[in-house]
Design an enzyme around this catalytic site. Structure first.
Site, PDB file in Angstrom:
ATOM      1  N   ARG A  38       0.585  -1.273   0.246  1.00 36.40           N
ATOM      2  CA  ARG A  38      -0.035  -0.018  -0.279  1.00 36.40           C
ATOM      3  C   ARG A  38       0.903   1.441   0.153  1.00 36.40           C
ATOM      4  NH1 ARG A  38      -2.984  -0.324   6.188  1.00 36.40           N
ATOM      5  NH2 ARG A  38      -1.056  -1.327   6.931  1.00 36.40           N
ATOM      6  N   GLU A  40       4.116   3.436  -1.268  1.00 30.50           N
ATOM      7  CA  GLU A  40       4.938   3.016  -2.469  1.00 30.50           C
ATOM      8  C   GLU A  40       6.200   2.884  -2.260  1.00 30.50           C
ATOM      9  OE1 GLU A  40       4.727   4.460  -6.168  1.00 30.50           O
ATOM     10  OE2 GLU A  40       6.780   4.035  -6.836  1.00 30.50           O
ATOM     11  N   ASP A  63      -3.080  -0.800  -2.402  1.00 28.91           N
ATOM     12  CA  ASP A  63      -3.936  -0.318  -0.608  1.00 28.91           C
ATOM     13  C   ASP A  63      -5.568  -1.070  -1.127  1.00 28.91           C
ATOM     14  OD1 ASP A  63      -4.978  -0.007   1.438  1.00 28.91           O
ATOM     15  OD2 ASP A  63      -4.351   1.775   1.117  1.00 28.91           O
ATOM     16  N   SER A 140      -6.238 -18.306   8.676  1.00 19.40           N
ATOM     17  CA  SER A 140      -5.116 -18.429  10.275  1.00 19.40           C
ATOM     18  C   SER A 140      -6.194 -19.031  10.799  1.00 19.40           C
ATOM     19  CB  SER A 140      -5.456 -17.082  11.112  1.00 19.40           C
ATOM     20  OG  SER A 140      -4.790 -17.048  11.808  1.00 19.40           O
ATOM     21  N   TYR A 194     -10.137 -10.279  15.062  1.00 17.63           N
ATOM     22  CA  TYR A 194      -9.027 -10.578  13.760  1.00 17.63           C
ATOM     23  C   TYR A 194      -9.381 -12.225  13.130  1.00 17.63           C
ATOM     24  CZ  TYR A 194      -4.719 -13.444  11.579  1.00 17.63           C
ATOM     25  OH  TYR A 194      -3.411 -13.437  11.024  1.00 17.63           O
ATOM     26  N   SER A 197     -12.768 -12.486  11.369  1.00 16.72           N
ATOM     27  CA  SER A 197     -12.398 -11.681  10.287  1.00 16.72           C
ATOM     28  C   SER A 197     -12.051 -13.074   9.299  1.00 16.72           C
ATOM     29  CB  SER A 197     -11.598 -10.580   9.970  1.00 16.72           C
ATOM     30  OG  SER A 197      -9.609 -10.514  10.143  1.00 16.72           O
ATOM     31  N   LYS A 198     -11.352 -13.598   9.659  1.00  9.88           N
ATOM     32  CA  LYS A 198     -10.322 -14.840   9.533  1.00  9.88           C
ATOM     33  C   LYS A 198     -11.973 -15.691   8.807  1.00  9.88           C
ATOM     34  CE  LYS A 198      -6.705 -13.149   8.473  1.00  9.88           C
ATOM     35  NZ  LYS A 198      -5.675 -13.181   7.189  1.00  9.88           N
TER      36      LYS A 198
HETATM   37  N1  NAP Z   1       2.506 -13.499  11.098  1.00  7.52           N
HETATM   38  C1  NAP Z   1       1.916 -14.670  11.334  1.00  7.52           C
HETATM   39  O1  NAP Z   1       1.671 -15.530  12.713  1.00  7.52           O
HETATM   40  C2  NAP Z   1       0.351 -15.157  11.031  1.00  7.52           C
HETATM   41  C3  NAP Z   1      -0.061 -16.376  11.048  1.00  7.52           C
HETATM   42  C4  NAP Z   1      -1.516 -16.875  10.702  1.00  7.52           C
HETATM   43  C5  NAP Z   1      -2.108 -15.784  10.062  1.00  7.52           C
HETATM   44  N2  NAP Z   1      -1.703 -14.787   9.313  1.00  7.52           N
HETATM   45  C6  NAP Z   1      -1.635 -13.616   7.946  1.00  7.52           C
HETATM   46  O2  NAP Z   1      -0.389 -14.049   7.186  1.00  7.52           O
HETATM   47  C7  NAP Z   1      -0.698 -12.324   6.758  1.00  7.52           C
HETATM   48  C8  NAP Z   1       0.222 -11.887   6.515  1.00  7.52           C
HETATM   49  O3  NAP Z   1       1.279 -11.646   8.270  1.00  7.52           O
HETATM   50  P1  NAP Z   1       2.299 -11.464   8.577  1.00  7.52           P
HETATM   51  O4  NAP Z   1       2.724 -11.850   9.418  1.00  7.52           O
HETATM   52  O5  NAP Z   1       3.345 -11.275   7.343  1.00  7.52           O
HETATM   53  O6  NAP Z   1       1.982  -9.301   8.790  1.00  7.52           O
HETATM   54  P2  NAP Z   1       3.016  -8.562   9.236  1.00  7.52           P
HETATM   55  O7  NAP Z   1       4.462  -8.776   8.966  1.00  7.52           O
HETATM   56  O8  NAP Z   1       1.952  -7.581   9.592  1.00  7.52           O
HETATM   57  O9  NAP Z   1       2.840  -7.876   7.270  1.00  7.52           O
HETATM   58  C9  NAP Z   1       1.103  -7.466   7.135  1.00  7.52           C
HETATM   59  C10 NAP Z   1       1.633  -6.940   5.381  1.00  7.52           C
HETATM   60  O10 NAP Z   1      -0.166  -6.776   5.110  1.00  7.52           O
HETATM   61  C11 NAP Z   1       0.333  -5.192   4.477  1.00  7.52           C
HETATM   62  N3  NAP Z   1      -1.295  -4.736   4.678  1.00  7.52           N
HETATM   63  C12 NAP Z   1      -2.112  -3.779   6.064  1.00  7.52           C
HETATM   64  N4  NAP Z   1      -3.237  -4.174   5.143  1.00  7.52           N
HETATM   65  C13 NAP Z   1      -2.817  -3.338   3.665  1.00  7.52           C
HETATM   66  C14 NAP Z   1      -3.887  -3.086   3.317  1.00  7.52           C
HETATM   67  N5  NAP Z   1      -5.139  -2.204   3.492  1.00  7.52           N
HETATM   68  N6  NAP Z   1      -3.344  -2.498   1.697  1.00  7.52           N
HETATM   69  C15 NAP Z   1      -2.316  -3.558   1.653  1.00  7.52           C
HETATM   70  N7  NAP Z   1      -1.270  -4.187   2.462  1.00  7.52           N
HETATM   71  C16 NAP Z   1      -1.983  -3.772   3.551  1.00  7.52           C
HETATM   72  C17 NAP Z   1       1.298  -5.028   5.074  1.00  7.52           C
HETATM   73  O11 NAP Z   1       1.625  -3.702   4.897  1.00  7.52           O
HETATM   74  P3  NAP Z   1       2.079  -2.116   5.946  1.00  7.52           P
HETATM   75  O12 NAP Z   1       3.628  -2.592   5.703  1.00  7.52           O
HETATM   76  O13 NAP Z   1       2.224  -0.677   5.082  1.00  7.52           O
HETATM   77  O14 NAP Z   1       1.456  -1.877   7.126  1.00  7.52           O
HETATM   78  C18 NAP Z   1       2.190  -5.748   5.577  1.00  7.52           C
HETATM   79  O15 NAP Z   1       3.446  -5.428   4.225  1.00  7.52           O
HETATM   80  C19 NAP Z   1      -2.308 -11.210   6.764  1.00  7.52           C
HETATM   81  O16 NAP Z   1      -2.776 -11.963   6.033  1.00  7.52           O
HETATM   82  C20 NAP Z   1      -1.924 -12.431   8.970  1.00  7.52           C
HETATM   83  O17 NAP Z   1      -3.307 -12.176   8.989  1.00  7.52           O
HETATM   84  C21 NAP Z   1       0.028 -14.686  10.114  1.00  7.52           C
END
Ligand code: NAP
Length: 277
Positions: A38, A40, A63, A140, A194, A197-198
């Protein structure tokens, strides 16, 4: 003129699991890989880091919360390629445990991005999917835990044979409305913005596969998955998996070979189909 080169698109890929999914696709997928973010500047930084490893993803802003942004990437993809081969809906948000925003607000904001944002990207880009395309919706295990905590009546709606996209949208609308008027527990939901939502993301994937099964484009597969508990900003770096380990199941699903019969329209964790809920 549009290129017949294959193309993969990953949302929320400037950091965390999405970044590692892009890295993996650059190594394993024969085609262009589009890292979207989101912001750039953050996206371009990520591209630079991957260039430092000799990898060459491309960047496009996206975004989930901005329909204009979805329209712009759709327009770009339509002009540049003959269709999309891989779409990984990875972007997502989660409030921290210590967040002080009221539950109603957390529910509305979390569902807006994780469910409605993901759905809007799908609505925009699904018409561009090619036959044999693979869609991965990063959900998730929290969706499963939350679903199990809901009332029996609510659970029966999560497994209804006639569940379709409209019914999933209705469920998410009801969840947010009930979070706002404080009736969510009475209505059978649990107190996890959360997780709920999932639930929407997981159920959406089941409903989308039913539509693809009727689509004239052959062999389009969508699966929901859990990446595991991953060391990212979202988990406050408490996760036990590295981002590359977290990217393993999403990559496996994104790269399923042509005419795969399973997993297809499933919820997958550690490369294995999970029972639902
Ligand atoms: N980490 C875990 O243990 C875990 C477990 C289960 C599921 N997940 C899922 O895995 C996915 C990735 O999570 P992560 O752990 O890598 O989280 P993260 O490090 O917080 O990364 C999330 C990414 O999503 C982007 N994002 C958030 N809102 C957005 C929007 N409106 N438009 C476009 N991009 C957006 C963030 O961008 P910004 O940098 O700009 O905020 C970031 O690039 C998520 O769907 C999360 O729910 C994660």
């Amino acid at each position: 003129m549009s290129s017949s080169r294959r193309v993969a698109v990953v949302t929320g890929a400037n950091k965390g699991i999405g970044y590692a999914i892009v890295r993996g696709l650059c190594k394993q997928f024969d085609g262009d890989v589009i890292l979207t973010a989101r912001n750039e500047g953050n996206g371009q930084e990520a591209i630079k880091k991957l260039n430092g490893e000799g990898l060459k993803p491309m960047f496009h802003q996206l975004d989930l919360d901005d329909v204009g942004s979805i329209d712009r990437i759709k327009d770009f993809l339509q002009k540049t390629y003959t269709g999309i081969d891989i779409l990984v809906n990875n972007a997502g948000i989660a409030f921290k445990m210590a967040a002080t925003e009221p539950f109603s607000q957390q529910a509305e904001i979390t569902v807006a991005t994780n469910f409605w944002g993901t759905l809007n990207v799908c609505k925009g880009l699904f018409p561009l999917l090619k036959p044999h395309a693979r869609v991965v919706n990063v959900s998730s295990m929290a969706s499963q835990y939350a679903a199990k905590k809901c009332s029996d009546e609510m659970k029966s709606r999560f497994i209804a044979p006639d569940l379709d996209q409209a019914k999933v949208e209705q469920l998410m609308t009801e969840f947010v409305n009930s979070a706002k008027d404080g009736s969510y527990e009475k209505k059978g939901w649990c107190q996890s913005a959360y997780g709920c939502s999932k639930i929407g993301v997981t159920l959406l994937s089941f409903a989308q596969q039913k539509e693809f099964d009727k689509d004239s484009r052959a062999d389009i597969i969508v699966n929901a998955c859990c990446p595991g508990y991953v060391d990212t900003d979202m988990s406050s770096h408490k996760g036990t998996k590295t981002i590359d380990q977290g990217a393993d199941t999403p990559l496996y699903l994104a790269l399923l070979p042509p005419n795969t019969t399973s997993p297809k329209g499933n919820f997958v964790s550690d490369r294995k189909i999970q029972t639902w809920p």
